[in-house]
Design a protein around this motif. Sequence first.
Motif, PDB file in Angstrom:
ATOM      1  N   HIS A   1       0.823  -1.194   0.000  1.00  0.00           N
ATOM      2  CA  HIS A   1       0.000   0.000   0.000  1.00  0.00           C
ATOM      3  C   HIS A   1       0.867   1.257   0.000  1.00  0.00           C
ATOM      4  CE1 HIS A   1      -3.612   2.361   1.096  1.00  0.00           C
ATOM      5  NE2 HIS A   1      -2.768   3.069   1.810  1.00  0.00           N
ATOM      6  N   VAL A   2       0.436   2.273  -0.757  1.00  0.00           N
ATOM      7  CA  VAL A   2       1.170   3.532  -0.842  1.00  0.00           C
ATOM      8  C   VAL A   2       0.333   4.654  -0.239  1.00  0.00           C
ATOM      9  CG1 VAL A   2       2.149   5.257  -2.395  1.00  0.00           C
ATOM     10  CG2 VAL A   2       2.418   2.829  -2.912  1.00  0.00           C
ATOM     11  N   ASN A   3       0.906   5.359   0.731  1.00  0.00           N
ATOM     12  CA  ASN A   3       0.246   6.516   1.326  1.00  0.00           C
ATOM     13  C   ASN A   3       0.625   7.748   0.508  1.00  0.00           C
ATOM     14  OD1 ASN A   3      -0.621   8.682   2.924  1.00  0.00           O
ATOM     15  ND2 ASN A   3      -0.293   7.547   4.816  1.00  0.00           N
ATOM     16  N   VAL A   4      -0.376   8.405  -0.080  1.00  0.00           N
ATOM     17  CA  VAL A   4      -0.100   9.529  -0.981  1.00  0.00           C
ATOM     18  C   VAL A   4      -0.514  10.872  -0.394  1.00  0.00           C
ATOM     19  CG1 VAL A   4      -0.234   8.115  -3.066  1.00  0.00           C
ATOM     20  CG2 VAL A   4      -2.310   9.147  -2.152  1.00  0.00           C
ATOM     21  N   ASN A   5      -0.838  10.898   0.898  1.00  0.00           N
ATOM     22  CA  ASN A   5      -1.266  12.157   1.507  1.00  0.00           C
ATOM     23  C   ASN A   5      -0.183  13.234   1.461  1.00  0.00           C
ATOM     24  OD1 ASN A   5      -3.896  11.459   2.223  1.00  0.00           O
ATOM     25  ND2 ASN A   5      -3.258  10.522   4.149  1.00  0.00           N
ATOM     26  N   ASN A   6       1.089  12.812   1.393  1.00  0.00           N
ATOM     27  CA  ASN A   6       2.182  13.776   1.376  1.00  0.00           C
ATOM     28  C   ASN A   6       2.221  14.600   0.092  1.00  0.00           C
ATOM     29  OD1 ASN A   6       2.922  11.348   0.012  1.00  0.00           O
ATOM     30  ND2 ASN A   6       5.055  12.038  -0.011  1.00  0.00           N
TER      31      ASN A   6
END
Length: 268
Positions: free
Chosen positions: A196-201
């Motif tokens: 999973h990739v967190n893209v909030n940044n």
Amino acid sequence: MTYIARAIIVLTTSSALTFLPSAAISAKAPAEVKDVVGSRIGQGERLLRSRGYVHIDSSRGDDQHWSYWWNDRKKHCISAITIDGTFRSIDKTSSSDCGHKNSGSGAAVAIGAAALIGALVLSHKSHHHSDGKHNSSHQWEADHERGYRDGLYNQAYHNYSRSDAYSQGYAAGVQQRNHNTSYRPGYGGGGGYRGHVNVNNLVGQLNVAATRTLTGRYGFVLKDKYSAGNGDGHYSIYWRKPSKQCISVHTRSGTVRDISSMRKRNCR
């Protein structure tokens, strides 16, 4: 390469199959409930009950739900898949999925596995396997069940038997836990071995830089793009196959304003 590393590689590619996509559903409904397929949930459930079926259990996936029904007169269990409030598929399945045992080999294996781990019934269902069926080995089912429970209840990864079945069960349990808690606000939902990739940044970055990161570094593919209207910028829909992530990126004045998760069907 260590066993854990190999397990992670295998699960990254195989866990996406743990919950069968709606496009792959091709099971034929038993004759006595064939007309239920295509009906809305309320109507379909009334029809099933009128024919002697009792609802046993349900679980949810990304954009579909499974429910299991037992017919005591016929002594068999059926699995129903609903999507967008409509019955899309019904099929006979192992009696153990309904907490029963009979002469079927699938039920015998599942009950045997439950005995090995000291459980009355298995927590995982047929659809938690990549092929939609319980394995023919008692030990495989027992290891898969133990992994599934550890993942579902957020326990540490404890594969002391070094079993692929445990690893696959753990990934399925983590995925089911994420589905069960998807009511929580915010973009997230990672876990297990799905990469999973967190893209909030990326929120607040220039659209050009964010797009380069999404497509180049993270491997997202642009699926659709449209204007928001009223001068509110535009939306881009991206899909990342390894982690089964579908996201919507809202940009305005050349800057990413918001990123939110979407259902997988929006990326097909």
